[in-house]
Enzyme design. Sequence first.
Site, PDB file in Angstrom:
ATOM      1  N   CYS A 106      21.976 -21.204   7.849  1.00  0.00           N
ATOM      2  CA  CYS A 106      22.117 -19.751   7.690  1.00  0.00           C
ATOM      3  C   CYS A 106      20.858 -19.152   7.065  1.00  0.00           C
ATOM      4  CB  CYS A 106      23.346 -19.466   6.831  1.00  0.00           C
ATOM      5  SG  CYS A 106      23.573 -17.719   6.460  1.00  0.00           S
ATOM      6  N   CYS A 132      21.535 -16.429   4.469  1.00  0.00           N
ATOM      7  CA  CYS A 132      21.969 -16.947   3.166  1.00  0.00           C
ATOM      8  C   CYS A 132      20.802 -17.553   2.398  1.00  0.00           C
ATOM      9  CB  CYS A 132      23.029 -18.046   3.342  1.00  0.00           C
ATOM     10  SG  CYS A 132      24.345 -17.641   4.474  1.00  0.00           S
ATOM     11  N   ASP A 133      20.000 -18.375   3.070  1.00  0.00           N
ATOM     12  CA  ASP A 133      19.055 -19.227   2.344  1.00  0.00           C
ATOM     13  C   ASP A 133      17.581 -18.854   2.508  1.00  0.00           C
ATOM     14  OD1 ASP A 133      21.234 -20.645   1.457  1.00  0.00           O
ATOM     15  OD2 ASP A 133      21.215 -22.024   3.151  1.00  0.00           O
TER      16      ASP A 133
HETATM   17  C1  LIG Z   1      25.924 -24.263   3.022  1.00  0.00           C
HETATM   18  C2  LIG Z   1      26.407 -22.850   3.259  1.00  0.00           C
HETATM   19  C3  LIG Z   1      25.850 -21.821   2.552  1.00  0.00           C
HETATM   20  C4  LIG Z   1      26.282 -20.505   2.734  1.00  0.00           C
HETATM   21  N1  LIG Z   1      25.718 -19.517   1.997  1.00  0.00           N
HETATM   22  C5  LIG Z   1      26.175 -18.255   2.118  1.00  0.00           C
HETATM   23  C6  LIG Z   1      25.623 -17.213   1.330  1.00  0.00           C
HETATM   24  O1  LIG Z   1      24.716 -17.428   0.533  1.00  0.00           O
HETATM   25  N2  LIG Z   1      26.124 -15.965   1.511  1.00  0.00           N
HETATM   26  C7  LIG Z   1      27.118 -15.683   2.395  1.00  0.00           C
HETATM   27  O2  LIG Z   1      27.544 -14.527   2.487  1.00  0.00           O
HETATM   28  N3  LIG Z   1      27.631 -16.654   3.197  1.00  0.00           N
HETATM   29  C8  LIG Z   1      27.191 -17.926   3.075  1.00  0.00           C
HETATM   30  N4  LIG Z   1      27.704 -18.910   3.872  1.00  0.00           N
HETATM   31  C9  LIG Z   1      28.661 -18.534   4.934  1.00  0.00           C
HETATM   32  C10 LIG Z   1      30.088 -18.330   4.389  1.00  0.00           C
HETATM   33  O3  LIG Z   1      30.485 -19.492   3.679  1.00  0.00           O
HETATM   34  C11 LIG Z   1      31.024 -18.043   5.539  1.00  0.00           C
HETATM   35  O4  LIG Z   1      30.574 -16.905   6.247  1.00  0.00           O
HETATM   36  C12 LIG Z   1      32.462 -17.778   5.033  1.00  0.00           C
HETATM   37  O5  LIG Z   1      32.939 -18.884   4.307  1.00  0.00           O
HETATM   38  C13 LIG Z   1      33.388 -17.508   6.215  1.00  0.00           C
HETATM   39  O6  LIG Z   1      34.680 -17.332   5.734  1.00  0.00           O
HETATM   40  P1  LIG Z   1      35.961 -17.555   6.669  1.00  0.00           P
HETATM   41  O7  LIG Z   1      37.129 -17.400   5.764  1.00  0.00           O
HETATM   42  O8  LIG Z   1      35.860 -16.733   7.869  1.00  0.00           O
HETATM   43  O9  LIG Z   1      35.846 -19.064   7.174  1.00  0.00           O
HETATM   44  P2  LIG Z   1      35.741 -20.439   6.391  1.00  0.00           P
HETATM   45  O10 LIG Z   1      35.104 -20.273   5.056  1.00  0.00           O
HETATM   46  O11 LIG Z   1      35.109 -21.379   7.350  1.00  0.00           O
HETATM   47  O12 LIG Z   1      37.253 -20.850   6.135  1.00  0.00           O
HETATM   48  C14 LIG Z   1      38.099 -21.199   7.197  1.00  0.00           C
HETATM   49  C15 LIG Z   1      39.159 -22.140   6.676  1.00  0.00           C
HETATM   50  O13 LIG Z   1      40.110 -22.358   7.708  1.00  0.00           O
HETATM   51  C16 LIG Z   1      40.543 -23.702   7.640  1.00  0.00           C
HETATM   52  N5  LIG Z   1      41.082 -24.099   8.946  1.00  0.00           N
HETATM   53  C17 LIG Z   1      40.394 -24.448  10.070  1.00  0.00           C
HETATM   54  N6  LIG Z   1      41.241 -24.772  11.056  1.00  0.00           N
HETATM   55  C18 LIG Z   1      42.505 -24.634  10.554  1.00  0.00           C
HETATM   56  C19 LIG Z   1      43.815 -24.840  11.077  1.00  0.00           C
HETATM   57  N7  LIG Z   1      44.006 -25.268  12.326  1.00  0.00           N
HETATM   58  N8  LIG Z   1      44.877 -24.610  10.262  1.00  0.00           N
HETATM   59  C20 LIG Z   1      44.708 -24.164   8.985  1.00  0.00           C
HETATM   60  N9  LIG Z   1      43.480 -23.952   8.443  1.00  0.00           N
HETATM   61  C21 LIG Z   1      42.399 -24.185   9.210  1.00  0.00           C
HETATM   62  C22 LIG Z   1      39.288 -24.479   7.269  1.00  0.00           C
HETATM   63  O14 LIG Z   1      39.610 -25.728   6.663  1.00  0.00           O
HETATM   64  C23 LIG Z   1      38.602 -23.516   6.301  1.00  0.00           C
HETATM   65  O15 LIG Z   1      38.921 -23.810   4.951  1.00  0.00           O
HETATM   66  C24 LIG Z   1      27.298 -20.227   3.692  1.00  0.00           C
HETATM   67  C25 LIG Z   1      27.865 -21.282   4.421  1.00  0.00           C
HETATM   68  C26 LIG Z   1      27.436 -22.581   4.212  1.00  0.00           C
HETATM   69  C27 LIG Z   1      28.055 -23.708   4.991  1.00  0.00           C
END
Ligand SMILES: Cc1cc2nc3c(=O)[nH]c(=O)nc-3n(C[C@H](O)[C@H](O)[C@H](O)COP(=O)(O)OP(=O)(O)OC[C@H]3O[C@@H](n4cnc5c(N)ncnc54)[C@H](O)[C@@H]3O)c2cc1C
Length: 305
Positions: free
Chosen positions: A135, A138-139
């Site tokens: 990302c 992010c980084d």
């Molecule tokens: C290393 C890293 C650094 C980052 N740094 C930043 C940053 O600095 N700033 C920023 O804004 N964003 C950052 N991000 C991005 C940010 O983490 C994501 O945009 C955010 O977490 C997305 O949220 P979400 O809830 O949509 O999905 P996710 O956080 O991916 O959560 C989805 C959840 O759904 C669960 N899931 C999947 N399939 C199923 C299923 N079938 N049944 C039940 N549960 C399920 C998963 O286990 C997961 O816990 C970073 C990401 C990473 C990997």
Amino acid sequence: MEDKVYDVVIVGGGPAGLTAALYCCRDNMSTLLFEPMLMGGMVNEATLIENYPGFPNGINGYELAATLLEHAKKFGLKEEIAAVTSIKKDGDIFEISSTAGNCKSRAVIVAAGSNKVKLGIPGEKELAGKGVSYCATCDGPFFRDCSVAVIGGGNTALAEADHLTKFASKVYLIHRRNEFRATSIVTERVAANEKIEKVTPYKAVSIEGKDQVERLILENASDGSKKELTVDAVFVAVGISPNTDFLKDLIPLEEDGTIRTDTNMATSVPGLFAAGDIRYGSIRQVISAAGDGATSAIAVKNYLS
Ligand SMILES: Cc1cc2nc3c(=O)[nH]c(=O)nc-3n(C[C@H](O)[C@H](O)[C@H](O)COP(=O)(O)OP(=O)(O)OC[C@H]3O[C@@H](n4cnc5c(N)ncnc54)[C@H](O)[C@@H]3O)c2cc1C
């Protein structure tokens, strides 16, 4: 799992799901959230999040995840530690199957996120968070005046390379083919950017470094010759893989596997909402995921009434 029809079932306990849960529970909707892994989702992998409002000194991702969970729990969140395996709709009622059993609800918010496609090369896993990133938004700011590499040949890779030149002094753009798969406007912008050097047709074969990324080893896709680049970071932009397999029989997905919604996070199936990184066009940030979660919860409230 209780034998009742919940107002709403939330699939996924990342920032989108936990924010949706906070809003739903606070609004007295009977809510059940499914999460098979660590609550908080992908933020758990982030060492420092510097662009989430309210934390001027940044916050460790694990800490932010714990705070999001605590906040939703304060309003009575009920969690099920299980993965949803399929969702069907019978009349107005959704039937949710999971690894822990089945349940029913009147609305569903899908917030299961998406995974970044990995290269699967030596050093990638070991140096993740130590210069290997998925990302640039992010980084990127962590690599001011550094040399970095971006791997990928699509719109995302080119846009990330262009974005990174705001911080890095040099950006290598690595692609295994000579042609890029990006729109002409992005391609032209990259071509005009003097800080970007295209390195084609090369594929990354390993990432090296002791405690931080130091080198990227490349192999020429035509003649197999090797090349080494001295870089401080490697940004991998070779695609995403949304967690939508369990929805294939319920809703048509976009070509990239994401779910299309309207501005209320409503999908084409009445009562089914999608929020966060799983959504078509998401900017894949914590703030957008949280915003989607809040919007979807309010849309569910309106749908149910
Ligand atoms: C290393 C890293 C650094 C980052 N740094 C930043 C940053 O600095 N700033 C920023 O804004 N964003 C950052 N991000 C991005 C940010 O983490 C994501 O945009 C955010 O977490 C997305 O949220 P979400 O809830 O949509 O999905 P996710 O956080 O991916 O959560 C989805 C959840 O759904 C669960 N899931 C999947 N399939 C199923 C299923 N079938 N049944 C039940 N549960 C399920 C998963 O286990 C997961 O816990 C970073 C990401 C990473 C990997």
